[in-house]
Write an enzyme that holds these catalytic residues in place. Structure first.
Site, mmCIF file in Angstrom:
data_model
loop_
_atom_site.group_PDB
_atom_site.id
_atom_site.type_symbol
_atom_site.label_atom_id
_atom_site.label_comp_id
_atom_site.label_asym_id
_atom_site.label_seq_id
_atom_site.Cartn_x
_atom_site.Cartn_y
_atom_site.Cartn_z
ATOM 1 N N HIS A 82 0.813 -1.223 0.000
ATOM 2 C CA HIS A 82 0.000 0.000 0.000
ATOM 3 C C HIS A 82 0.845 1.270 0.000
ATOM 4 O O HIS A 82 0.498 2.243 -0.676
ATOM 5 C CB HIS A 82 -0.964 0.010 1.179
ATOM 6 C CG HIS A 82 -1.934 -1.141 1.169
ATOM 7 N ND1 HIS A 82 -2.689 -1.486 2.264
ATOM 8 C CD2 HIS A 82 -2.260 -2.034 0.191
ATOM 9 C CE1 HIS A 82 -3.443 -2.531 1.956
ATOM 10 N NE2 HIS A 82 -3.180 -2.890 0.707
ATOM 11 N N HIS A 240 -9.583 -1.675 -4.767
ATOM 12 C CA HIS A 240 -8.459 -2.037 -3.905
ATOM 13 C C HIS A 240 -7.499 -2.983 -4.634
ATOM 14 O O HIS A 240 -6.280 -2.926 -4.427
ATOM 15 C CB HIS A 240 -8.903 -2.649 -2.578
ATOM 16 C CG HIS A 240 -7.745 -2.849 -1.670
ATOM 17 N ND1 HIS A 240 -7.189 -1.813 -0.936
ATOM 18 C CD2 HIS A 240 -6.960 -3.928 -1.436
ATOM 19 C CE1 HIS A 240 -6.130 -2.259 -0.296
ATOM 20 N NE2 HIS A 240 -5.965 -3.534 -0.569
ATOM 21 N N ASP A 244 -3.541 -2.511 -4.972
ATOM 22 C CA ASP A 244 -2.543 -3.552 -4.685
ATOM 23 C C ASP A 244 -1.612 -3.792 -5.866
ATOM 24 O O ASP A 244 -0.402 -3.944 -5.699
ATOM 25 C CB ASP A 244 -3.252 -4.879 -4.351
ATOM 26 C CG ASP A 244 -3.697 -4.951 -2.893
ATOM 27 O OD1 ASP A 244 -3.200 -4.164 -2.067
ATOM 28 O OD2 ASP A 244 -4.555 -5.807 -2.591
ATOM 29 N N HIS A 267 -1.720 -10.716 -5.010
ATOM 30 C CA HIS A 267 -0.273 -10.474 -4.904
ATOM 31 C C HIS A 267 0.548 -11.543 -5.623
ATOM 32 O O HIS A 267 1.536 -11.249 -6.270
ATOM 33 C CB HIS A 267 0.136 -10.429 -3.437
ATOM 34 C CG HIS A 267 -0.545 -9.342 -2.675
ATOM 35 N ND1 HIS A 267 -0.484 -8.020 -3.057
ATOM 36 C CD2 HIS A 267 -1.327 -9.373 -1.574
ATOM 37 C CE1 HIS A 267 -1.185 -7.293 -2.209
ATOM 38 N NE2 HIS A 267 -1.709 -8.095 -1.301
HETATM 39 ZN ZN LIG Z 1 -4.107 -4.485 -0.255
#
Ligand SMILES: [Zn+2]
Length: 322
Positions: A82, A240, A244, A267
């Site tokens: 973040h 979001h 990311d 991720h």
């Molecule tokens: Zn995140």
């Protein structure tokens, strides 16, 4: 041909929060860094030890719940994504990120506090021209039900993201985003981390997410949103995911010129696509020219900055092609 200049923070700025996994308090200081430094994490602990790790794909040691950076001696800092998203999103090229614990503070689960910190510090231009990684050919990765792709795109960086959750309150969401600092601040920076209550309960059982609360996570039950204050955007979850991936792709070491498409990603997928790109030396090159859209936006500073020395520079993490 016009060139822009690298940017760093004008001054140091500090903030305090808790680590989402440990629940422990942590102090973070953002500060200026030299030309070509990129983003450098400096972990300073109470016992006086200090470890440094550059925000590069090669430094990633785990991607299970968050992006963890480390070196041969182990993990140095967790939940890097973040703050990296805020720096990249706001157009910062070089910065130090000092923390006194193993995790970047989660703040409100979004990048808003880091953007506010960057605003307080201010952004200054440096002497050297901006450098970018230009994607030259499509790179595709499939991981189970996830699909990720980077492909050439002339106008800067664009993300096209789709998510599809079994939870009907999240469901299918899609979001397309062309990165500029203004658009990042307005449309992405405030989107919070999210999860389903049953997954959060599992994480707690495994000893993770001890700092997670309604103050830093959007939490869905099977049939309702548990946060009393509601959502910040109707499609906050997919936004979001954009946040990311901007943070995760900052681990390329330079801003990307390309289009990133992510379907049911996270991720792990972001890291796999970036690693696949870096591994193929015909798939990218480092350039100093600004993308067309950014050049238009930056015409005033370009006029001041004028022409700087051109040419291509191999980044420190480039594969050995000699
Ligand atoms: Zn995140």
């Amino acid at each position: 041909m016009k060139f822009s200049r690298q940017k760093t923070l004008r001054s140091h700025v500090s903030l305090t929060g808790v680590g989402v996994h440990s629940g422990a308090p942590v102090n973070l200081v953002l500060g200026p860094a030299d030309v070509d430094a990129g983003f450098v994490f400096i972990r300073t602990d109470a016992d006086g030890t200090e470890r440094e790790v550059r925000a590069l794909a090669a430094s990633v040691s785990a991607t299970a719940f968050a992006t963890v950076l480390g070196d041969k001696a182990g993990a140095v800092v967790s939940t890097a994504e973040h703050v990296l998203a805020a720096l990249r999103g706001m157009g910062v090229d070089n910065a130090t990120i000092e923390v006194d614990g193993p995790e970047i503070p989660i703040m409100d689960g979004s990048a808003a506090a880091f953007v506010a910190a960057i605003d307080r510090a201010g952004i200054v231009e440096q002497s050297a021209p901006s450098r970018f990684i230009e994607v030259l050919k499509p790179i595709q990765v499939t991981l189970g039900e996830s699909f990720g792709e980077l492909r050439p795109y002339a106008n800067g960086f664009r993300a096209e993201v789709e998510i599809d959750f079994a939870n009907p309150l999240i469901g299918r969401q899609a979001y397309n985003f062309d990165l500029t600092p203004d658009a990042f601040r307005r449309d992405i920076a405030r989107a919070r981390t999210f999860g389903c209550m049953k997954d959060v309960a599992k994480l707690w059982k495994a000893g993770y997410a001890r700092g997670a609360s309604f103050d830093n996570s959007v939490v869905f039950d099977e049939d309702r949103l548990l946060n009393a204050e509601g959502l910040r955007y109707a499609d906050e979850c997919v936004r979001h995911k954009v946040l990311d991936l901007i943070g995760d792709l900052a681990l390329s070491g330079l801003p990307l010129i390309g289009l990133y498409r992510s379907v049911r990603g996270g991720h792990k997928l972001n890291h796999a696509v970036l690693t696949a790109l870096m591994a193929d030396r015909h798939a990218w090159r480092v350039v100093e020219v600004e993308p067309v859209a950014a050049r238009r936006r930056a015409s005033v500073s370009d006029a001041v900055g004028g022409m700087l020395g051109g040419g291509m520079v191999a980044p420190a993490f480039a594969p050995d092609v000699s």
